[in-house]
Write a protein that holds these residues in place. Structure first.
Motif, PDB file in Angstrom:
ATOM      1  N   LEU A  48      -9.136   4.105  18.042  1.00 31.44           N
ATOM      2  CA  LEU A  48      -9.376   3.119  16.976  1.00 31.44           C
ATOM      3  C   LEU A  48      -8.541   3.509  15.761  1.00 31.44           C
ATOM      4  N   PHE A  49      -8.107   2.496  15.007  1.00 35.58           N
ATOM      5  CA  PHE A  49      -7.321   2.778  13.799  1.00 35.58           C
ATOM      6  C   PHE A  49      -8.277   3.221  12.703  1.00 35.58           C
ATOM      7  N   ASP A  50      -8.170   4.482  12.299  1.00 38.63           N
ATOM      8  CA  ASP A  50      -9.209   4.976  11.390  1.00 38.63           C
ATOM      9  C   ASP A  50      -9.016   4.517   9.953  1.00 38.63           C
ATOM     10  N   SER A  51      -7.867   3.872   9.672  1.00 40.85           N
ATOM     11  CA  SER A  51      -7.681   3.367   8.312  1.00 40.85           C
ATOM     12  C   SER A  51      -8.224   1.946   8.158  1.00 40.85           C
TER      13      SER A  51
ATOM     14  N   GLN B  47      -3.260   6.151  18.945  1.00 41.39           N
ATOM     15  CA  GLN B  47      -3.320   4.938  18.123  1.00 41.39           C
ATOM     16  C   GLN B  47      -1.986   4.200  18.131  1.00 41.39           C
TER      17      GLN B  47
ATOM     18  N   ARG C 172       0.829  -1.208   0.000  1.00 39.77           N
ATOM     19  CA  ARG C 172       0.000   0.000   0.000  1.00 39.77           C
ATOM     20  C   ARG C 172       0.862   1.257   0.000  1.00 39.77           C
TER      21      ARG C 172
ATOM     22  N   MET D  90      -1.976   9.764  14.512  1.00 45.11           N
ATOM     23  CA  MET D  90      -2.030   8.491  15.244  1.00 45.11           C
ATOM     24  C   MET D  90      -1.347   8.610  16.596  1.00 45.11           C
TER      25      MET D  90
END
Ligand SMILES: Nc1ncnc2c1ncn2[C@@H]1O[C@H](COP(=O)(O)OP(=O)(O)O)[C@@H](O)[C@H]1O
Ligand SMILES: [Mg+2]
Lengths: 257, 257
Positions: B94-97, A126, A44, A121
């Motif tokens: 939370l991991f937003d990806s 995160q 990615r 993050m």
């Protein structure tokens, strides 16, 4: 006294940051070669760094090639050496302009985005969350980005070289009146492997610098949205300065040989 | 207490630069006990949890998990101990990806406890446990309301069936009804699996609901600890002031930090 204090403080802060950066860089590189790897994320990031930056880099390269052709023509025509235009254009592109311009463009596009993403993050915890979920953030966040930078920049620069030469060719043939096959012939004839390779080595180094700066400043960011903004700016500025100074250092190294 | 406590913290010290946050803190959390640490904002509650989780490195002191010293433990060992932990972060983190199910199943996939399809299955089961339907699994965190995000974060914290669960201000930022729903969920889930809980909050209603025992953090130490039922007769002026939320009293709010 006040002034000395300020100078001292700035100097110590500079040394501290340099030290942290060095530790960060070594740790990031060591995670690049130790499993577990995250092929999904590496892929990615490679697409993000390479594919999506191609339009900007290509556009910069074509104009750089065009302007180089015009300028060298201006210079060389003063002592009747116009035949060197194609040769100078391709040398300038492969050795200098390709890697430097691509590096700067990617610093603005990818370095900034990485700093913003990792910075967000960081401030939203995160990155701490990764640690609690059996995942090393250096390995999961930083290593794939750095690998993508080191791998993709040379490929992009190689493409940019070709596009740039094409830009020079357009100007040379349509505006300066060169014979098309002669122009290509002299582009090719004097080009040496080392010209291209030294440019690609530079590109890999710049890819490392850009992604390292993006990740480092993002990783270090503190204090909400403002901190993330500062991280983004710092990532771009420091990457740009480092690219230009390392460009000199690397050129000197290749020059000595 | 004859049996080894699940978590035993002794003389824990942590400072950031000149700012001392934890100053010789002692605390024990017994097996299957739910301890809630209360204290004002910025007193170092999150820092305490992050030291136990190994996200921050304490300057001094000892932290034992199941009688095992974790301060100064090598990284690989530390990872094994960390598998006992689940953590609900203050802002969810939370991991937003990633889609909801990958957030919940993240730790399982990372620790190689489950393949991706299996992790999704477990994630959906955990989401059901916190009252969310399977249709949520494929949404992204940004598409959820604050309360739903908290639930997803809770599902992620319990996904790997941790022995010890940390809750960092689980009700902050929620309306009173949603806060109570989350409190009930915490009580239900920790009760069901017999997990040990360490929560931190400044919300007294939440503390009363989820705590077996309450400890108050002030100026880097635990100044009072006792069973939840005794908090109203603590006879400690600091605790009195805090639980009644009075501006007047021995606790002086640091207006300048
Ligand atoms: N990583 C850090 N670097 C510097 N200071 C920090 C860091 N984490 C927390 N602090 C400081 O420690 C103090 C306690 O923070 P925290 O534990 O988050 O408080 P709270 O009790 O509200 O959770 C705050 O003053 C904060 O500024
Ligand atoms: Mg906090």
């Amino acid at each position: 006294m006040k002034l000395l204090q300020i100078i001292g403080r700035v100097f110590i802060a500079f040394l501290a940051t340099t030290g942290r950066l060095a530790i960060f860089a070594v740790s990031a590189l060591s995670h690049c070669v130790r499993p577990p790897f995250y092929p999904r994320i590496i892929l990615r990031q490679m697409i993000e760094v390479g594919y999506f930056s191609l339009p900007v880099v290509g556009l910069t390269a074509v104009f750089a090639g065009m302007v180089m052709a015009l300028q060298t023509y201006t210079g060389t025509s003063r002592f009747s050496a116009e035949s060197a235009v194609a040769n100078i254009v391709v040398l300038a592109l492969t050795r200098e302009l390709g890697p430097v311009l691509a590096g700067l463009m990617v610093a603005g596009r990818v370095g900034a985005a990485m700093a913003a993403e990792i910075g967000t993050m960081r401030v939203t915890e995160q990155i701490d969350a990764l640690t609690t979920l059996s995942t090393n953030p250096m390995k999961y966040m930083v290593a794939p980005r750095i690998m993508a930078g080191i791998l993709m920049l040379p490929i992009m620069v190689f493409i940019a070289d070709i596009i740039g030469v094409f830009g020079g060719y357009i100007v040379g043939v349509y505006s300066l009146g060169f014979n098309p096959s002669n122009y290509l012939q002299s582009t090719w004839d004097f080009l040496e492997v080392e010209d291209v390779v030294s440019g690609l080595v530079k590109a890999a180094a710049f890819g490392f610098i850009v992604t390292l700066m993006g990740c480092f400043h993002g990783y270090q960011s503190r204090g909400g949205a403002q901190g993330v903004g500062a991280a983004t700016t710092n990532a771009v500025v420091s990457a740009s300065i480092l690219i230009l100074s390392f460009d000199y250092v690397l050129t000197e190294m290749f020059f000595a040989k | 207490m004859s049996e080894t406590p699940k978590i035993r913290v002794r003389n824990l010290k942590k400072a950031f630069g000149r700012k001392v946050v934890l100053d010789g803190l002692d605390v024990d959390v017994g097996v299957s006990e739910s301890l809630v640490v209360i204290g004002g904002s910025g007193t170092g509650k999150s820092v305490l949890i992050k030291c136990i989780l190994g996200i921050l490195k304490p300057d001094e002191g000892s932290i034992q998990i199941d009688g095992e010293e974790v301060v100064g433990m090598p990284a690989r060992e530390r990872e094994r101990v960390n598998r006992k932990f689940g953590m609900l972060f203050q802002g969810g983190a939370l991991f937003d990806s990633l889609p909801v199910w990958e957030n919940v199943g993240f730790g399982l996939i990372a620790a190689k406890h489950a393949t991706r399809p299996k992790a999704k299955e477990i994630a959906i089961a955990k989401l059901a446990q916190v009252g969310l339907g399977p249709e949520v699994a494929d949404l992204f965190p940004s598409e959820l309301s604050g309360g739903m995000q908290k639930r997803v974060a809770l599902a992620r914290a319990i996904a790997a069936d941790p022995e010890i669960i940390f809750f960092d201000e689980p009700t902050t930022g929620l309306d009173p009804i949603m806060a109570d729903v989350i409190n009930d969920l915490i009580v239900k889930i920790t009760g069901e699996v017999g997990a040990t809980g360490l929560s931190i909050t400044h919300d007294m209603a939440s503390a009363r609901k989820i705590a077996d025992r309450i400890a108050m953090l002030y100026q880097g130490r635990i100044i009072w600890a006792g069973p939840t039922g005794e908090i109203d007769r603590s006879g400690n002026p600091y605790v009195e002031q805090f639980i009644h939320g009075r501006a007047e009293g021995p606790i002086k709010m640091a207006v300048q930090v």
